[in-house]
Design an enzyme around this catalytic site. Structure first.
Site, PDB file in Angstrom:
ATOM      1  CE  LYS A 120      38.638  38.702  40.825  1.00  0.00           C
ATOM      2  NZ  LYS A 120      39.022  39.783  39.310  1.00  0.00           N
ATOM      3  CG  ASP A 138      34.718  36.397  40.795  1.00  0.00           C
ATOM      4  OD1 ASP A 138      33.231  36.166  40.940  1.00  0.00           O
ATOM      5  OD2 ASP A 138      34.685  35.689  39.602  1.00  0.00           O
TER       6      ASP A 138
END
Ligand code: SF4
Length: 217
Positions: A120, A138
Site C-alpha cells: 500500500k 486502503d
C-alpha cells in the site's frame, strides 16, 4: 473494460473530476513516505497535524536516520502504534541513507524491501511521486470496490490484483483518489448515505437491502 465498469468510472469522473490530489501533506518524496507509514491505523487529518511539527524538527532523511528511538516515539505518539512506527522509520531512513543516498527508490521491489513499507505504502509513493500507474488499496477502496461488485476479495493484495484486471491503467491512481472522497462523503463503512448516492444502480449492497425490504413488505 466492461460497460458497467465504464459507467461507474464515468460517474466518478463526473462528480469528482479527474483532478489528482494527495491527502497527506508533504513537500518531498521522503516526507510522503514517512507520512504514509504514520497513516497506518490513523486518519490522514491526524497524520497531517503530527507531521506539521515533525518535519520541522526532522527536516532531512539523515535526521530521521539518527533520531533517538524514545524521542521519536513521543513525537509520533498521537498516530498510534508508535513503538513499531518509530522503529521502522529509523530503520527505513537508515537504508535510504546507506543504499539510495537519501533518496526514495521508485520500484515496488526496492520500496517493499524497506522496513515498514508494504504494497500500500509503496503504491502511494509510485503513484503520487513517480506517476507510475498503481492501485492503492486502503479501507475505502476495499469496502467500496466490493459494494460495487468490482472485487469479491477481502485480502488487500488480492483486491489490488483484481482491480488491476478490471480498471484501465489511466484510472488506477485516480480511482483511489475518487473512492477515498466518496468513502469520506457518502459511502461510509457504517450507515452509508445511500439516499444521496450517485452509484445506487451499480451497488450490490444497495440492491440486496432493497430486496430484503420488499420481502418484508
Ligand atoms: S448505494 Fe450506499 S452502500 Fe452502495 S455505493 Fe452508494 S452509498 Fe455506498
Amino acid at each position: 473494460m466492461t460497460k458497467r465498469t465504464k459507467a461507474i468510472l464515468d460517474k466518478l469522473d463526473e462528480v469528482y473530476t479527474r483532478e489528482y490530489k494527495c491527502y497527506l501533506d508533504h513537500e518531498t518524496p521522503w516526507q510522503l513516505l514517512i507520512a504514509t507509514m504514520l497513516s497506518a491505523q490513523c486518519t490522514d487529518a491526524r497524520v497531517n497535524i503530527v507531521t506539521k511539527e515533525l518535519f520541522k524538527k526532522y527536516d532531512t532523511v539523515e535526521k530521521f536516520a539518527n533520531a533517538d528511538l524514545k524521542e521519536l516515539e513521543q513525537d509520533i505518539k498521537p498516530t498510534g502504534f508508535y513503538h513499531n512506527k518509530a522503529k521502522n522509520i529509523i530503520s527505513c531512513t537508515n537504508t535510504l541513507m546507506e543504499k539510495y543516498n537519501g533518496e526514495v527508490p521508485d520500484s515496488l521491489e526496492d520500496l517493499t524491501a524497506l522496513a515498514g513499507v508494504g504494497r500500500k505504502t509503496a503504491n502511494v509513493i509510485r503513484g503520487n511521486i513517480f506517476n507510475q500507474p498503481s492501485i492503492v488499496v486502503d479501507t475505502h477502496v476495499k469496502r467500496i470496490s466490493k459494494r460495487l461488485g468490482l472485487t469479491k476479495e477481502d485480502d488487500p493484495e488480492k483486491v489490488e490484483f483484481e482491480l488491476m484486471k478490471v480498471l484501465p491503467k489511466d484510472h488506477w491512481i485516480l480511482y483511489n483518489i475518487q473512492i477515498i472522497t466518496f468513502g469520506r462523503q457518502i459511502c461510509f463503512a457504517r450507515g452509508p448515505k445511500c439516499e444521496e448516492c450517485f452509484l445506487t444502480d451499480y451497488c450490490l449492497e444497495y440492491k440486496e437491502k432493497n430486496k430484503k425490504k420488499k420481502i418484508k413488505k
